[in-house]
Design a protein around this motif. Structure first.
Motif, PDB file in Angstrom:
ATOM      1  N   LEU A 112       0.857  -1.201   0.000  1.00 15.91           N
ATOM      2  CA  LEU A 112       0.000   0.000   0.000  1.00 15.91           C
ATOM      3  C   LEU A 112       0.883   1.237   0.000  1.00 15.91           C
ATOM      4  CD1 LEU A 112      -2.894   1.284   0.450  1.00 15.91           C
ATOM      5  CD2 LEU A 112      -2.216   1.429   2.859  1.00 15.91           C
ATOM      6  N   ARG A 113       0.659   2.106  -0.965  1.00 13.63           N
ATOM      7  CA  ARG A 113       1.404   3.373  -1.002  1.00 13.63           C
ATOM      8  C   ARG A 113       0.805   4.302   0.047  1.00 13.63           C
ATOM      9  NH1 ARG A 113       1.509   8.461  -3.019  1.00 13.63           N
ATOM     10  NH2 ARG A 113       3.397   9.163  -4.113  1.00 13.63           N
ATOM     11  N   ILE A 114       1.672   4.824   0.927  1.00  8.91           N
ATOM     12  CA  ILE A 114       1.178   5.699   2.000  1.00  8.91           C
ATOM     13  C   ILE A 114       1.346   7.174   1.603  1.00  8.91           C
ATOM     14  CG2 ILE A 114       1.371   6.301   4.439  1.00  8.91           C
ATOM     15  CD1 ILE A 114       2.682   3.551   4.889  1.00  8.91           C
ATOM     16  N   ALA A 115       2.545   7.543   1.249  1.00 12.35           N
ATOM     17  CA  ALA A 115       2.803   8.958   0.900  1.00 12.35           C
ATOM     18  C   ALA A 115       4.208   9.064   0.333  1.00 12.35           C
ATOM     19  CB  ALA A 115       2.685   9.840   2.146  1.00 12.35           C
ATOM     20  N   ARG A 116       4.488  10.189  -0.279  1.00 12.54           N
ATOM     21  CA  ARG A 116       5.876  10.461  -0.665  1.00 12.54           C
ATOM     22  C   ARG A 116       6.619  10.905   0.593  1.00 12.54           C
ATOM     23  NH1 ARG A 116       7.751  10.495  -5.334  1.00 12.54           N
ATOM     24  NH2 ARG A 116       9.477  11.823  -4.661  1.00 12.54           N
ATOM     25  N   ALA A 201       8.621   0.209   3.038  1.00 11.84           N
ATOM     26  CA  ALA A 201       9.611   0.106   1.952  1.00 11.84           C
ATOM     27  C   ALA A 201       9.609   1.432   1.202  1.00 11.84           C
ATOM     28  CB  ALA A 201       9.248  -1.040   1.016  1.00 11.84           C
ATOM     29  N   ASN A 202      10.822   1.836   0.803  1.00 11.35           N
ATOM     30  CA  ASN A 202      10.971   3.076   0.030  1.00 11.35           C
ATOM     31  C   ASN A 202      11.043   2.696  -1.447  1.00 11.35           C
ATOM     32  OD1 ASN A 202      11.801   5.393  -1.254  1.00 11.35           O
ATOM     33  ND2 ASN A 202      13.369   5.921   0.268  1.00 11.35           N
ATOM     34  N   ARG A 203      10.047   3.106  -2.218  1.00 16.11           N
ATOM     35  CA  ARG A 203      10.037   2.786  -3.652  1.00 16.11           C
ATOM     36  C   ARG A 203      10.084   4.098  -4.441  1.00 16.11           C
ATOM     37  NH1 ARG A 203       9.852  -2.195  -2.490  1.00 16.11           N
ATOM     38  NH2 ARG A 203       8.018  -3.456  -2.046  1.00 16.11           N
ATOM     39  N   GLY A 204      11.297   4.481  -4.801  1.00 16.61           N
ATOM     40  CA  GLY A 204      11.456   5.686  -5.611  1.00 16.61           C
ATOM     41  C   GLY A 204      10.975   6.952  -4.917  1.00 16.61           C
ATOM     42  N   GLY A 205      11.249   7.031  -3.611  1.00 18.14           N
ATOM     43  CA  GLY A 205      10.858   8.237  -2.888  1.00 18.14           C
ATOM     44  C   GLY A 205       9.461   8.168  -2.302  1.00 18.14           C
ATOM     45  N   ALA A 206       8.750   7.078  -2.529  1.00 11.78           N
ATOM     46  CA  ALA A 206       7.422   6.908  -1.922  1.00 11.78           C
ATOM     47  C   ALA A 206       7.498   5.832  -0.845  1.00 11.78           C
ATOM     48  CB  ALA A 206       6.399   6.522  -2.979  1.00 11.78           C
ATOM     49  N   ILE A 207       6.727   6.049   0.220  1.00  9.74           N
ATOM     50  CA  ILE A 207       6.725   5.084   1.335  1.00  9.74           C
ATOM     51  C   ILE A 207       5.564   4.113   1.135  1.00  9.74           C
ATOM     52  CG2 ILE A 207       6.587   4.806   3.837  1.00  9.74           C
ATOM     53  CD1 ILE A 207       9.025   6.316   2.856  1.00  9.74           C
TER      54      ILE A 207
END
Ligand code: FES
Length: 217
Positions: A112-116, A201-207
């Motif tokens: 789940l993408r939380i935020a940048r 997890a950090n995926r390209g600047g997104a948490i």
């Protein structure tokens, strides 16, 4: 002229006493009654007091007590027992395999993408739901280089904990429980277990939230 009479037979003459009483053991023969079939002990009726059946009361004749038969386990019964035991074992193994498959499936969490990262201010917090829509969680950034997330469910009685970033704790208003912000461990109040940690997890600047670490201590 020679004939076929006994005087011409080169073999020794038959012993005329063959098969007479008391000669059986010598000649290899035996009278028919020497090896009488012995009664099958499994089928013998044995009254408990050991007296013969003729001396037993009449009711025992109607209801004989056959202890040898009672203890006799037929091969068929044994096979039945073995088959049922094997079946129970196989069913148990299948049940364990099914449970472990279900557990593996349940433990696999979505991403789940939380935020940048730059959307979370230092000293700030963002609430989100993970892994299910009713599972409230909170992402905090107590320091520039630290992002950390926990389930908001208090490990005492499940009230929602609130971050107090300036104090470095999560506070539970229900019974004044407190948890350390960096470790999630209980510091005060009735809670005894640490908050469940959300794996990030950090995926390209997104948490991203990628898992839940349940903790028992
Ligand atoms: S529910 Fe949190 S301290 Fe009791």
């Amino acid at each position: 002229m020679s004939g076929d009479g006994p005087e011409d037979d080169p073999r020794s003459p038959l012993d005329p006493l063959l098969d007479t009483p008391r000669r059986e053991g010598l000649t290899g023969t035996a009278p028919a009654d020497r090896y009488k079939p012995v009664a099958d002990p499994e089928l013998v009726t044995t009254p408990p007091d050991g007296r013969p059946m003729e001396l037993q009361p009449a009711w025992r004749t109607d209801f004989p007590v056959d202890w040898p038969q009672d203890h006799y386990v037929e091969r068929r019964d044994f096979m039945k027992f073995m088959i049922l035991t094997s079946l129970a074992f196989a069913v148990g193994q299948a049940w364990i395999a099914a449970m472990s498959w279900l557990r593996r499936r349940r433990d696999r969490h979505p991403e789940l993408r939380i935020a940048r990262i730059d959307e979370v201010p230092v000293g700030g917090a963002i609430e989100f739901a993970y892994p299910e829509p009713h599972d409230a969680c909170v992402l905090v950034r107590p320091r520039e280089d630290l992002l950390i997330a926990y389930s908001q469910r208090c490990t005492h009685l499940s009230c929602a904990v609130r971050p107090q970033v300036d104090r470095g704790v999560f506070h539970c208003p229900c019974h004044e429980g407190r948890f350390d912000m960096e470790t999630g461990r209980p510091l005060a109040g009735p809670p005894r277990r640490a908050l469940s940690r959300i794996v990030l997890a950090n995926r390209g600047g997104a948490i991203y939230a990628v898992g839940v670490e349940e903790r028992t201590i």
